[in-house]
Design a protein around this motif. Structure first.
Motif, mmCIF file in Angstrom:
data_model
loop_
_atom_site.group_PDB
_atom_site.id
_atom_site.type_symbol
_atom_site.label_atom_id
_atom_site.label_comp_id
_atom_site.label_asym_id
_atom_site.label_seq_id
_atom_site.Cartn_x
_atom_site.Cartn_y
_atom_site.Cartn_z
ATOM 1 N N PRO A 186 0.716 -1.139 -0.195
ATOM 2 C CA PRO A 186 -0.073 0.020 0.053
ATOM 3 C C PRO A 186 0.689 1.244 -0.035
ATOM 4 C CG PRO A 186 -0.206 -1.090 2.093
ATOM 5 C CD PRO A 186 0.628 -2.044 1.145
ATOM 6 N N LEU A 187 2.064 1.200 0.583
ATOM 7 C CA LEU A 187 2.849 2.522 0.818
ATOM 8 C C LEU A 187 3.390 2.755 -0.834
ATOM 9 C CD1 LEU A 187 5.330 2.103 3.726
ATOM 10 C CD2 LEU A 187 3.549 3.650 3.434
ATOM 11 N N ALA A 188 3.599 1.687 -1.649
ATOM 12 C CA ALA A 188 4.161 1.690 -2.989
ATOM 13 C C ALA A 188 2.914 2.058 -3.971
ATOM 14 C CB ALA A 188 4.656 0.596 -3.300
ATOM 15 N N ALA A 189 1.796 1.743 -3.424
ATOM 16 C CA ALA A 189 0.637 2.301 -4.245
ATOM 17 C C ALA A 189 0.437 3.803 -4.110
ATOM 18 C CB ALA A 189 -0.669 1.438 -3.862
ATOM 19 N N VAL A 190 0.455 4.259 -2.790
ATOM 20 C CA VAL A 190 0.348 5.690 -2.396
ATOM 21 C C VAL A 190 1.316 6.649 -3.195
ATOM 22 C CG1 VAL A 190 0.789 7.459 -0.513
ATOM 23 C CG2 VAL A 190 -0.783 5.160 -0.355
ATOM 24 N N THR A 191 2.698 5.913 -3.242
ATOM 25 C CA THR A 191 3.810 6.599 -4.008
ATOM 26 C C THR A 191 3.331 6.715 -5.464
ATOM 27 O OG1 THR A 191 5.296 5.649 -2.655
ATOM 28 C CG2 THR A 191 6.324 6.411 -4.741
ATOM 29 N N PHE A 192 3.011 5.713 -5.941
ATOM 30 C CA PHE A 192 2.477 5.681 -7.449
ATOM 31 C C PHE A 192 1.505 6.800 -7.575
ATOM 32 C CE2 PHE A 192 -0.547 4.580 -10.814
ATOM 33 C CZ PHE A 192 0.458 4.338 -11.899
ATOM 34 N N VAL A 193 0.432 6.889 -6.887
ATOM 35 C CA VAL A 193 -0.492 7.915 -6.905
ATOM 36 C C VAL A 193 0.142 9.353 -6.771
ATOM 37 C CG1 VAL A 193 -2.646 8.933 -6.091
ATOM 38 C CG2 VAL A 193 -2.387 6.460 -6.385
ATOM 39 N N TRP A 194 0.801 9.484 -5.797
ATOM 40 C CA TRP A 194 1.659 10.622 -5.684
ATOM 41 C C TRP A 194 2.356 11.416 -7.019
ATOM 42 C CZ3 TRP A 194 4.500 12.160 -0.492
ATOM 43 C CH2 TRP A 194 4.479 13.546 -0.304
ATOM 44 N N LEU A 195 3.192 10.144 -7.336
ATOM 45 C CA LEU A 195 3.985 10.568 -8.488
ATOM 46 C C LEU A 195 2.936 10.746 -9.620
ATOM 47 C CD1 LEU A 195 6.839 7.772 -8.342
ATOM 48 C CD2 LEU A 195 6.929 10.288 -7.995
ATOM 49 N N PHE A 196 2.048 10.069 -10.023
ATOM 50 C CA PHE A 196 1.131 10.252 -11.075
ATOM 51 C C PHE A 196 0.511 11.584 -11.238
ATOM 52 C CE2 PHE A 196 -3.050 9.849 -13.224
ATOM 53 C CZ PHE A 196 -2.490 9.277 -14.381
ATOM 54 N N THR A 197 0.329 12.228 -9.853
ATOM 55 C CA THR A 197 -0.395 13.541 -9.856
ATOM 56 C C THR A 197 0.770 14.515 -9.949
ATOM 57 O OG1 THR A 197 -0.440 13.483 -7.495
ATOM 58 C CG2 THR A 197 -2.333 12.408 -8.669
ATOM 59 N N THR A 198 1.918 14.504 -9.391
ATOM 60 C CA THR A 198 2.811 15.582 -9.397
ATOM 61 C C THR A 198 4.096 15.354 -10.485
ATOM 62 O OG1 THR A 198 4.118 14.169 -7.891
ATOM 63 C CG2 THR A 198 2.677 15.700 -7.078
ATOM 64 N N LEU A 199 4.534 14.235 -11.234
ATOM 65 C CA LEU A 199 5.202 14.167 -12.074
ATOM 66 C C LEU A 199 4.824 15.232 -13.560
ATOM 67 C CD1 LEU A 199 7.270 10.957 -12.014
ATOM 68 C CD2 LEU A 199 8.505 13.211 -11.754
ATOM 69 N N PRO A 200 5.601 15.986 -13.946
ATOM 70 C CA PRO A 200 5.074 16.509 -15.394
ATOM 71 C C PRO A 200 5.666 15.699 -16.425
ATOM 72 C CG PRO A 200 7.097 17.517 -14.481
ATOM 73 C CD PRO A 200 6.737 16.624 -13.202
ATOM 74 N N ASN A 201 5.212 15.738 -17.549
ATOM 75 C CA ASN A 201 5.998 14.838 -18.912
ATOM 76 C C ASN A 201 7.706 15.365 -18.740
ATOM 77 O OD1 ASN A 201 3.491 13.812 -19.574
ATOM 78 N ND2 ASN A 201 2.873 15.482 -20.732
ATOM 79 N N LEU A 202 8.466 14.331 -18.892
ATOM 80 C CA LEU A 202 9.668 14.418 -18.955
ATOM 81 C C LEU A 202 10.258 13.658 -20.179
ATOM 82 C CD1 LEU A 202 10.449 13.988 -15.261
ATOM 83 C CD2 LEU A 202 10.608 16.333 -16.612
#
Length: 414
Positions: A186-202
């Motif tokens: 679940p910690l990794a799942a939270v990380t995924f959601v956070w990265l999904f919402t904050t990382l711009p296209n690179l």
């Protein structure tokens, strides 16, 4: 090389919207680091129940740590070339997904083979994420904020390293070793959601060959810098790996005191990672030379006052503050020495660090068993002094390279 630098500058200009608001993504990456490192070192405190549950020996269970290290090295060397053309946002999200899968596979593994496959997947994530971390931070934030961001990432690393073993032991006691490993999912799942919402296209615009990680060695300061990195981590882990038997047999502390001393080391490491962000603004190479020299003095000091719990505690606090902060300085060096090839340089760095840790622990173990803690700790001191010397010559090579570049630029202008 000049074309690559111009291309890199143009890329950064095009990424100004992402760089102005990149801190939320850096915070998400820090959580990813903490989760990743906790997953990597959790088996340390769970070897016995893992062995019992999978009907294997504790030695075989311990190979789960080794296999993740092997796959981390392989991935770090070749991920930049294997993923050319792939948006780095998609790649980082993909690696986070693999971390989720790895945690589930390990927790639900019916056999030893499946367990090792899960650990190998984790190694892929470790190598891939760390090799791209510096390059990603450089694209998310302005140049003057990069050292602080790298300190934050390494702070997550230090925190996870400090709590992984006791947390695994605590969780294993109440929910079993499988539950402890599944706790990471679940910690990794939270990380995924956070990265999904904050990382711009690179988007990846670098043209990377299969040997890119090795091609950076053609730059004069890079081989010396990587040698200094290797010697530093060899010296650090030749000593650090055998702290517990030293504290138990030489210093003579009980388990509770030992845990408090190691906790103090970890807390000091957290403080060091944040303090070094300020110090790096003054002298990068000065720190790269001074830190291993200070740690060499601490290693010698532990031999001299090893029977005094108070003196050892003070020295370990200093060791933790310096040793945990040092990777921040070295990752900052990568960002400055290889601004146009940070991914390739980061991949080589991860491989060098992983191999140096393995070699340092092996050398330390042989000396500890054959000649005692004095030989181990003094060998650590020698390796750290050698690291300082290599860093000194790397700084001279860097200055010579900068002067040559300035001369060339002046000539071209005329």
């Amino acid at each position: 090389m000049e074309l690559a630098q111009l291309r890199n500058a143009a890329n950064r200009q095009s990424e100004k919207p992402a760089r102005s608001g990149g801190w939320p993504a850096v915070f998400a990456m820090t959580l990813c680091v903490a989760t990743l490192i906790a997953s990597e070192f959790m088996p340390v405190s769970l070897l016995t129940p893992i062995a019992s549950g999978l009907h294997i020996t504790e030695g075989q269970a311990g190979q789960g740590i080794a296999v993740s290290g092997i796959f981390a090295v392989i991935t770090s060397l070749f991920i930049a070339s294997a993923s050319r053309g792939i948006d780095r946002r998609i790649l980082l999200l993909g690696l986070t997904t693999v971390m989720i899968v790895s945690g589930a596979v390990v927790a639900l593994a019916p056999t030893y083979l499946v367990f090792m496959i899960g650990r190998a997947l984790l190694g892929v994530v470790i190598g891939g994420f760390w090799s791209m971390s510096t390059a990603t931070v450089m694209r998310l934030l302005p140049e003057d904020a990069v050292p602080r961001a790298l300190a934050l990432l390494n702070g997550g690393n230090a925190l996870a390293t400090t709590i992984a073993a006791p947390l695994g032991s605590y969780l294993g006691q109440y929910i079993g070793w499988r539950g402890a490993f599944f706790f990471v999912v679940p910690l990794a799942a939270v990380t995924f959601v956070w990265l999904f919402t904050t990382l711009p296209n690179l988007p990846n615009r670098e043209r990377v060959s299969a040997t890119a990680a090795f091609q950076v060695l053609r730059r004069r300061q890079v081989p010396l810098g990587m040698l200094a990195v290797a010697l530093f981590f060899m010296g650090q882990f030749a000593l650090f790996t055998y702290l517990r038997p030293f504290l138990e047999t030489v210093t003579g502390v009980d388990v509770t005191t030992l845990s408090l001393m190691l906790l103090g080391l970890g807390v000091a490491g957290l403080a060091g990672t944040y303090a070094i962000g300020i110090a790096l603004k003054r002298s990068l190479y000065g720190l790269l030379v001074a830190m291993p020299l200070a740690m060499a003095a601490i290693a010698a000091g532990l031999v001299a006052v090893g029977q005094s719990p108070l003196s050892v505690s003070i020295l370990l606090i200093l060791w933790g503050a310096i040793g945990t902060a040092a990777p921040v300085a070295w990752w900052t060096w990568v960002s400055k020495a290889l601004p146009d090839e940070a991914e390739a340089g980061g991949g080589l760095m991860v491989a060098v660090v992983q191999l140096a840790i393995t070699l340092g622990a092996a050398i330390g173990g042989m000396l500890f068993d054959g000649s005692g803690y004095q030989a181990t700790f003094l060998a650590s001191a020698v390796l750290l002094v050698a690291s300082a010397l290599a860093a000194f010559f790397a700084s001279r090579a860097s200055r010579a390279s900068d002067q040559a570049a300035d001369t060339h630029a002046t000539t071209a202008t005329l």
